[in-house]
Structures are given as C-alpha cells and as structure tokens.
Enzyme design. Structure first.
Site, PDB file in Angstrom:
ATOM      1  N   TYR A  85      -5.363 -12.599  -5.358  1.00 55.42           N
ATOM      2  CA  TYR A  85      -4.918 -12.328  -3.996  1.00 55.42           C
ATOM      3  C   TYR A  85      -6.090 -11.658  -3.277  1.00 55.42           C
ATOM      4  O   TYR A  85      -6.433 -10.527  -3.585  1.00 55.42           O
ATOM      5  CB  TYR A  85      -3.697 -11.408  -4.044  1.00 55.42           C
ATOM      6  CG  TYR A  85      -2.983 -11.156  -2.730  1.00 55.42           C
ATOM      7  CD1 TYR A  85      -3.672 -10.847  -1.560  1.00 55.42           C
ATOM      8  CD2 TYR A  85      -1.593 -11.184  -2.678  1.00 55.42           C
ATOM      9  CE1 TYR A  85      -2.996 -10.602  -0.376  1.00 55.42           C
ATOM     10  CE2 TYR A  85      -0.908 -10.924  -1.496  1.00 55.42           C
ATOM     11  CZ  TYR A  85      -1.614 -10.636  -0.349  1.00 55.42           C
ATOM     12  OH  TYR A  85      -0.955 -10.376   0.818  1.00 55.42           O
TER      13      TYR A  85
ATOM     14  N   ASP B   1       0.818  -0.685   2.650  1.00 53.15           N
ATOM     15  CA  ASP B   1       1.569  -1.399   3.681  1.00 53.15           C
ATOM     16  C   ASP B   1       1.511  -0.696   5.032  1.00 53.15           C
ATOM     17  O   ASP B   1       1.541   0.535   5.117  1.00 53.15           O
ATOM     18  CB  ASP B   1       3.031  -1.550   3.248  1.00 53.15           C
ATOM     19  CG  ASP B   1       3.168  -2.430   2.021  1.00 53.15           C
ATOM     20  OD1 ASP B   1       2.590  -3.525   2.046  1.00 53.15           O
ATOM     21  OD2 ASP B   1       3.831  -2.022   1.054  1.00 53.15           O
TER      22      ASP B   1
ATOM     23  N   GLU C 286       6.929 -14.148  -2.621  1.00 52.22           N
ATOM     24  CA  GLU C 286       6.508 -12.792  -2.971  1.00 52.22           C
ATOM     25  C   GLU C 286       7.617 -11.860  -2.496  1.00 52.22           C
ATOM     26  O   GLU C 286       7.889 -11.758  -1.296  1.00 52.22           O
ATOM     27  CB  GLU C 286       5.180 -12.468  -2.289  1.00 52.22           C
ATOM     28  CG  GLU C 286       4.565 -11.157  -2.737  1.00 52.22           C
ATOM     29  CD  GLU C 286       3.275 -10.838  -1.996  1.00 52.22           C
ATOM     30  OE1 GLU C 286       2.909  -9.656  -1.985  1.00 52.22           O
ATOM     31  OE2 GLU C 286       2.666 -11.750  -1.404  1.00 52.22           O
TER      32      GLU C 286
END
Length: 263
Positions: free
Chosen positions: A175, A60, A49
């Site tokens: 995911y 993030d 990734e």
C-alpha cells in the site's frame, strides 16, 4: 494462496487495474455499513478494506476519525466487526477483505484468539499501521502463519535504505501512501506517484496499490495508470456521512471503480 493473491493474479491476467474501497465498520450504523459492504462487489470493488473503529486513529484525517467515532458511539467493537464479515461471507465467498486498524483492539483480544476469529470470519489480510517491521514477531509473522496476508504501507519518506525492511515480510500487496500526512489531506498526483511506484516495484514482485488523496474517477484513473490499482477511503466515507441512500453511495463507488479500471 489467499483470496487477495487469487484476485490480483486474475486482474494481472486480464491486464486490469484493481480498485480497493475503504469503509468504516459500523458507520453510520451496523446494518447500513453491512448493506454498503454487501453492495461493493457489484459496484466494481475488487478488494474491500474494512476499518475497525478505534479511539486514537493516528494515521487518519478528520473524515475517518469522525466515522470511527460515530461507529464507536453506536457500539461497534472488533467482535461486531468480525461478525459483520461473517454475515458478508454468507453471501460472498470470493471478494477479499482486508481489516484495517490499530494494534490496541487486537492486543486486548489476544493475538492468538483474534487470528482464530479473523480467519474463521473470512478475513484475508491485515493492515495495522502502528506496528513497524521491528515488531513483526508481535502480529505479522503469526498472522502469516495463520494464512493471512500482512500488508505494509510505504510512504514518500520511505527511503531506499528503509524500503527493504518494510517489504521484508509484506504479502498480498504493498500500500503506497501517495502523500505525506493523514488521510483526506491532499490530492494525489500521478506525476509524483509514478516514480515512487516504480522504485518500489524494482524491489518487489507484489502489486503496488496507491491510496490517500483520491476522490474522483479521473484521479482514480490517473493514479491506477501508474500503479497496479488504487484505494479510495475518505471520499467514500464522506458520501456515507452525508446521509445519502445506500444506492447513491454505491453509484459513487461504481464511478470511482470504472475510473480505476480504465487506468
């Protein structure tokens, strides 16, 4: 079938769990990140990734935010990231690469132009966290028409009413974000993740890979044992940020991969 589909089919036939490793393109510099990337398959990584640095990475935490800033300060761009993939492909044509980032750089390049360059470079899938399913016509559907997997994130707050919409045009794998919040914020717990993975798998045949909150071989093994594999990002990025030699970073990745493969 994409490289992602082929890889997961092979893992399933071997009854082995997947290990996905995240690194930020251009961190701490282009050549070092390329060297790390080139060493990941040999360290046991099944899927790479690759983060695209962006100024406003809303999903993030501080570790990956700082990595992105270091990369941007070093002049990393989406074009340079795609060129990095092209250089990787010169020596490896089998390991799947998922480009992870945000829509703005893609939009700025132009969707059609981006997809042409991405497929030419050797990208296999996309994770674009700020494009919800309601915007599938923007990038998801064109990407799939171009032969790329479009990978969605499901979270602990994705309820049974929302989940079918999330899964509708997802391909490659799902995911699952193991915690509520940003990357690197907390430790994943297999006891909490297992029922959620089962809930998702009841609605899709796609592999479910779990990320966020995994930083040790034991946690990688525990999480992989209740899913089809796991992703480690922030913990690897921290190793890179510490200034350790590439070989030491890859040794750390290898230990994580070994843990996941025992899951």
């Amino acid at each position: 079938m994409t490289r992602i589909d082929t890889t997961f089919a092979a893992l399933k036939s071997e009854r082995r769990k997947a290990f996905v490793a995240y690194i930020m393109a251009g961190d701490p510099d282009l050549e070092t990140s390329l060297s790390i990337m080139q060493g990941l398959p040999g360290a046991g990584v099944d899927v790479i990734e690759l983060g695209v640095p962006f100024t406003d990475p809303m999903a993030d935490g501080p570790t990956i935010q700082l990595a992105g800033q270091r990369a941007l300060d070093g002049g990393q761009t989406l074009d340079k990231t795609l060129d990095m993939v092209r250089r990787f492909r010169a020596g490896n044509d089998t390991t799947p690469i998922v480009l992870m980032g945000y829509y703005n750089p893609i939009y700025s390049m132009g969707v059609a132009h981006f997809l042409e360059k991405a497929t030419d470079a050797g990208i296999d899938g996309l994770i674009v966290v700020d494009l919800p399913p309601e915007e599938d016509s923007e990038l998801c559907l064109p990407a799939q028409a171009a032969g790329l997997n479009f990978i969605r994130l499901a979270t602990p707050t994705t309820d049974d009413r929302r989940l079918p919409k999330v899964l509708q045009n997802t391909s490659g794998f799902v995911y699952y974000v193991s915690i509520t919040g940003i990357t690197g914020a907390a430790a994943a717990q297999a006891a909490q993740v297992g029922p959620e993975v089962a809930r998702i798998k009841a609605q899709t045949d796609l592999p479910v890979i779990v990320g966020f909150g995994i930083s040790t071989p034991q946690t990688a093994q525990d999480i992989a044992s209740v899913a089809d594999g796991c992703v480690v990002g922030s913990a690897i990025v921290k190793e890179i940020a510490s200034g350790k030699p590439v070989a030491d970073v890859l040794d750390y990745v290898r230990a994580l991969a070994d843990g996941a493969h025992q899951g």
